[in-house]
Design an enzyme around this catalytic site. Sequence first.
Site, PDB file in Angstrom:
ATOM      1  N   ASP A 165       0.788  -1.250   0.000  1.00 54.68           N
ATOM      2  CA  ASP A 165       0.000   0.000   0.000  1.00 54.68           C
ATOM      3  C   ASP A 165       0.817   1.295   0.000  1.00 54.68           C
ATOM      4  OD1 ASP A 165      -1.913  -1.936   0.199  1.00 54.68           O
ATOM      5  OD2 ASP A 165      -2.786  -1.246   2.082  1.00 54.68           O
TER       6      ASP A 165
ATOM      7  N   LYS B 184      -6.609  -4.706  -3.076  1.00 53.85           N
ATOM      8  CA  LYS B 184      -7.145  -5.506  -1.964  1.00 53.85           C
ATOM      9  C   LYS B 184      -8.200  -4.681  -1.216  1.00 53.85           C
ATOM     10  CE  LYS B 184      -3.439  -4.464   1.365  1.00 53.85           C
ATOM     11  NZ  LYS B 184      -4.236  -3.545   2.165  1.00 53.85           N
TER      12      LYS B 184
ATOM     13  N   CYS C 270      -2.074  -2.488   7.722  1.00 50.87           N
ATOM     14  CA  CYS C 270      -2.066  -3.403   6.568  1.00 50.87           C
ATOM     15  C   CYS C 270      -0.844  -4.317   6.520  1.00 50.87           C
ATOM     16  CB  CYS C 270      -2.222  -2.608   5.281  1.00 50.87           C
ATOM     17  SG  CYS C 270      -3.888  -1.903   5.136  1.00 50.87           S
TER      18      CYS C 270
HETATM   19  N1  TIU Z   1      -2.580   0.376   4.288  1.00 50.89           N
HETATM   20  C1  TIU Z   1      -3.032   0.589   5.531  1.00 50.89           C
HETATM   21  O1  TIU Z   1      -2.324   0.382   6.496  1.00 50.89           O
HETATM   22  N2  TIU Z   1      -4.320   1.103   5.649  1.00 50.89           N
HETATM   23  C2  TIU Z   1      -4.729   1.907   6.688  1.00 50.89           C
HETATM   24  O2  TIU Z   1      -5.878   2.313   6.759  1.00 50.89           O
HETATM   25  N3  TIU Z   1      -3.770   2.260   7.601  1.00 50.89           N
HETATM   26  C3  TIU Z   1      -3.903   3.125   8.646  1.00 50.89           C
HETATM   27  O3  TIU Z   1      -2.967   3.200   9.446  1.00 50.89           O
HETATM   28  N4  TIU Z   1      -4.986   3.867   8.757  1.00 50.89           N
END
Ligand code: TIU
Length: 220
Positions: free
Chosen positions: A24, A129, A162
């Site tokens: 991500d 995802k 994530c």
């Molecule tokens: N990619 C991921 O970690 N999504 C989140 O929403 N992370 C947060 O820390 N909010």
Amino acid sequence: MKLGTAKPFPYEFELKRTALVIIDMQRDFVEPGGFGESLGNDVSLLRAIIPSCQAVLNAWRELGGLVVHTREAHRPDLSDCPPAKRSRGNPSLRIGDEGPMGRVLVAGEPGNEIIPELAPRPGEIALDKPGKGAFYATPLQGLLQQVAITHLVFMGVTTEVCVQTSMREANDRGYECLLLEDCTESYFPQFKAAAVEMFRAQGAIVGWTATSAELLAALA
Ligand code: TIU
């Protein structure tokens, strides 16, 4: 290959059985105006890991290793976004709302793109995802099985959301997981520190940790 100084004990892997998984690193989390900032977070903290991620990605590519990129992304009709996820918290922008970088966490929108510094190349796997984990509702496990991958090296954001979910999903599926400490970041330094400690506690209950310098030395 062997990372003799990995924690809590040495990590061994074969390059052709190992994938580099980048979680991500998309504009929504790493650049101002995206979902991360809408949740009240300081995104500049996350940008600090970009150079070390680039160094590892470049070395991995030079050796011909498999690269997997993920994006937290929903379909434009949000049919894969549970109301419980969309309604949670009190963000200034909700998933699917129009923000400065297009619709938040929606596939194909500008904010959903992986940052240019780490953009996927042809031949690399790039997956959308809908959950926090990289295995939930994605073809990732099947794709890894096709090429007999047994080991996963993780980078990306955020450590305790994530990355943690993905690494735990991978661990339960039998993958030997390594997290690169200086290639992952959280909006909350204390959460990153705790997650890193938890992964490697109890004899690598979730996996190993090491620095990018340790991995780069093993790859050299
Ligand atoms: N990619 C991921 O970690 N999504 C989140 O929403 N992370 C947060 O820390 N909010």
